[in-house]
Design a protein around this motif. Structure first.
Motif, PDB file in Angstrom:
ATOM      1  N   SER A   1       0.417  -1.045  -0.170  1.00 10.49           N
ATOM      2  CA  SER A   1      -0.493  -0.115  -0.082  1.00 10.49           C
ATOM      3  C   SER A   1       0.768   1.490   0.012  1.00 10.49           C
ATOM      4  O   SER A   1       2.563   1.387   0.030  1.00 10.49           O
ATOM      5  CB  SER A   1      -0.708  -0.317   1.536  1.00 10.49           C
ATOM      6  OG  SER A   1      -0.199   0.115   2.254  1.00 10.49           O
TER       7      SER A   1
ATOM      8  N   SER B   1      -3.861   2.709   5.136  1.00 13.57           N
ATOM      9  CA  SER B   1      -3.599   3.070   3.694  1.00 13.57           C
ATOM     10  C   SER B   1      -4.553   3.845   2.988  1.00 13.57           C
ATOM     11  O   SER B   1      -5.528   3.830   3.397  1.00 13.57           O
ATOM     12  CB  SER B   1      -4.369   1.319   3.201  1.00 13.57           C
ATOM     13  OG  SER B   1      -3.593   0.490   4.036  1.00 13.57           O
TER      14      SER B   1
ATOM     15  N   HIS C   1      -1.389  -1.413  13.695  1.00 12.52           N
ATOM     16  CA  HIS C   1      -0.655  -1.826  12.029  1.00 12.52           C
ATOM     17  C   HIS C   1      -2.079  -0.254  11.422  1.00 12.52           C
ATOM     18  O   HIS C   1      -3.328  -0.481  12.591  1.00 12.52           O
ATOM     19  CB  HIS C   1      -0.803  -3.028  11.204  1.00 12.52           C
ATOM     20  CG  HIS C   1      -0.036  -2.349  10.201  1.00 12.52           C
ATOM     21  ND1 HIS C   1       0.806  -1.842   9.700  1.00 12.52           N
ATOM     22  CD2 HIS C   1      -0.450  -2.809   8.995  1.00 12.52           C
ATOM     23  CE1 HIS C   1       1.449  -2.532   8.515  1.00 12.52           C
ATOM     24  NE2 HIS C   1       0.281  -2.393   7.993  1.00 12.52           N
TER      25      HIS C   1
ATOM     26  N   GLU D   1      -7.827  -3.693   2.082  1.00  9.93           N
ATOM     27  CA  GLU D   1      -6.234  -4.785   0.925  1.00  9.93           C
ATOM     28  C   GLU D   1      -7.139  -6.088   0.815  1.00  9.93           C
ATOM     29  O   GLU D   1      -8.110  -6.608   1.392  1.00  9.93           O
ATOM     30  CB  GLU D   1      -4.787  -4.848   1.641  1.00  9.93           C
ATOM     31  CG  GLU D   1      -4.338  -3.410   1.811  1.00  9.93           C
ATOM     32  CD  GLU D   1      -4.551  -2.652   3.238  1.00  9.93           C
ATOM     33  OE1 GLU D   1      -6.315  -3.006   4.381  1.00  9.93           O
ATOM     34  OE2 GLU D   1      -4.732  -1.939   3.846  1.00  9.93           O
TER      35      GLU D   1
HETATM   36 MG    MG Z   1       0.519  -1.950   3.889  1.00 13.88          MG
END
Ligand code: MG
Ligand code: TXA
Length: 326
Positions: free
Chosen positions: A144, A152, A232, A181
């Motif tokens: 990403s 992202s 994350h 994703e």
């Molecule tokens: Mg990523």
């Protein structure tokens, strides 16, 4: 350097030509895919791959997804077992990544792209990116297009705000329609293992194959992936999940028009999908996290999201966004 932003829809051929020139020069280019924007580089060029890591500020080398123009190109690089072949045939181009054994003669993919593994993560994306790969006639390694650990990007503007100073070119393909994703699967011993929930739901995979998808239990059994680190996809503000009320100083992200206590105090209220549609919610998730963050809220409260369909991927990203920061 300030990135040029080129319209990949209205000026598609010019965008492909410009991107090919930069990619052949060993530089990364930010490109639209149906899941999220990718930071793409020639998967056969070690210097180009290194530049992806530099640009993202990613501390370590992790295996990257190698994007192919079509199944034929994928088959030149990897071995397909029958189940993987069925999955590829049904779901490519689309938000599915398959982990496959690298072919002996598929080794034009540089080991930096696969982190030296004897497997490769392959995805055939839709639209602009597939046409770009066909024009380049080489696979594109692409994580990403965001600074490591951040949310992202699902628009060219997101990429420009984060990495605009570090890139030569961003191709604008509009809002990424899937918004999370790809789903990552690995077939082993006739079984399908889910390595990362994503834009293709487990229900769709099971319906298409008649097989049960096995979810990972406990700590990551596979290569530790950036998407598998606890913290994350993190906004600047803290994130509080399964909120049933709003505290002062919080922004609220909700679903399906749900009303919670203290909403009038919220710095802002964002509804991922007023009708409760989880595909729409996934498409809006990262943009709304960024917008909620931009309100200057100390914390982002998020109401409970159902866990079926794309809710699995949404909850996976939210849990990481809410995880304690290092
Ligand atoms: Mg990523
Ligand atoms: O939708 C997506 O998948 C986006 C767009 C740009 O295609 N790409 C993306 O890439 O999310 P990235 O680098 O953030 O995630 C790659 C994931 C990591 O979790 C990595 O560990 C896993 O794929 N992966 C790649 N190759 C692998 C391999 N050979 N074995 C195990 N995992 C692999």
């Amino acid at each position: 350097m300030t990135a040029e932003i080129i319209d990949g829809i209205g000026q598609k051929q010019a965008a492909i030509d410009a991107a090919v020139t930069i990619l052949k020069d060993g530089q990364p280019v930010a490109i639209p895919t149906e899941t999220v924007y990718g930071l793409a580089a020639d998967a056969t060029n070690p210097l180009a791959i290194t530049r992806i890591y530099e640009t993202k500020g990613r501390p370590r080398f992790n295996p990257l997804i190698c994007h192919m123009a079509d199944l034929a190109m994928a088959e030149r690089h990897a071995e397909f077992d029958p189940i993987s072949k069925t999955l590829a045939t049904k779901f490519w181009p689309g938000p599915l990544t398959l982990i496959l054994p690298l072919k002996e003669d598929g080794r034009s993919i540089h080991p930096l792209a696969t982190a030296g593994l004897d497997t490769v993560g392959i995805r055939v994306p839709k639209g602009f990116s597939a046409d770009l790969i066909a024009a380049l006639d080489r696979p594109l390694a692409a994580p990403s297009a965001n600074t490591s650990g951040k949310i992202s990007p699902t628009s060219a503007r997101h990429v420009a705000e984060d990495l605009g100073e570090k890139l030569a070119l961003i191709v604008d393909g509009g809002s990424a329609p899937v918004g999370v994703e790809s789903t990552i699967l690995r077939v082993e011993d006739g079984k399908i293992r889910l390595l990362r929930p994503g834009g293709l739901s487990v229900e769709h995979i099971e319906a298409a194959t008649g097989l049960t998808v096995e979810r990972r239990e406990g700590p990551a059994a596979i290569i530790e992936a950036p998407g598998m680190l606890a913290s994350h996809y993190a906004p600047g503000a803290a994130v509080r999940l399964e909120a049933t009320h709003v505290d002062a100083g919080e922004a609220l992200i909700r679903l399906g028009g749900i009303v919670v206590e203290g909403m009038d105090k919220a710095k802002a209220v964002f509804d991922l999908s007023p009708s409760g549609d989880l595909a729409e919610a996934a498409a809006n998730l990262f943009d709304y996290l960024k917008r909620a963050d931009a309100t200057g809220a100390d914390r982002i409260a998020v109401t409970a999201i159902p866990s079926h369909g794309l809710g699995e991927a949404i909850n996976d990203r939210l849990v990481r966004a809410a995880a304690p920061r290092e």
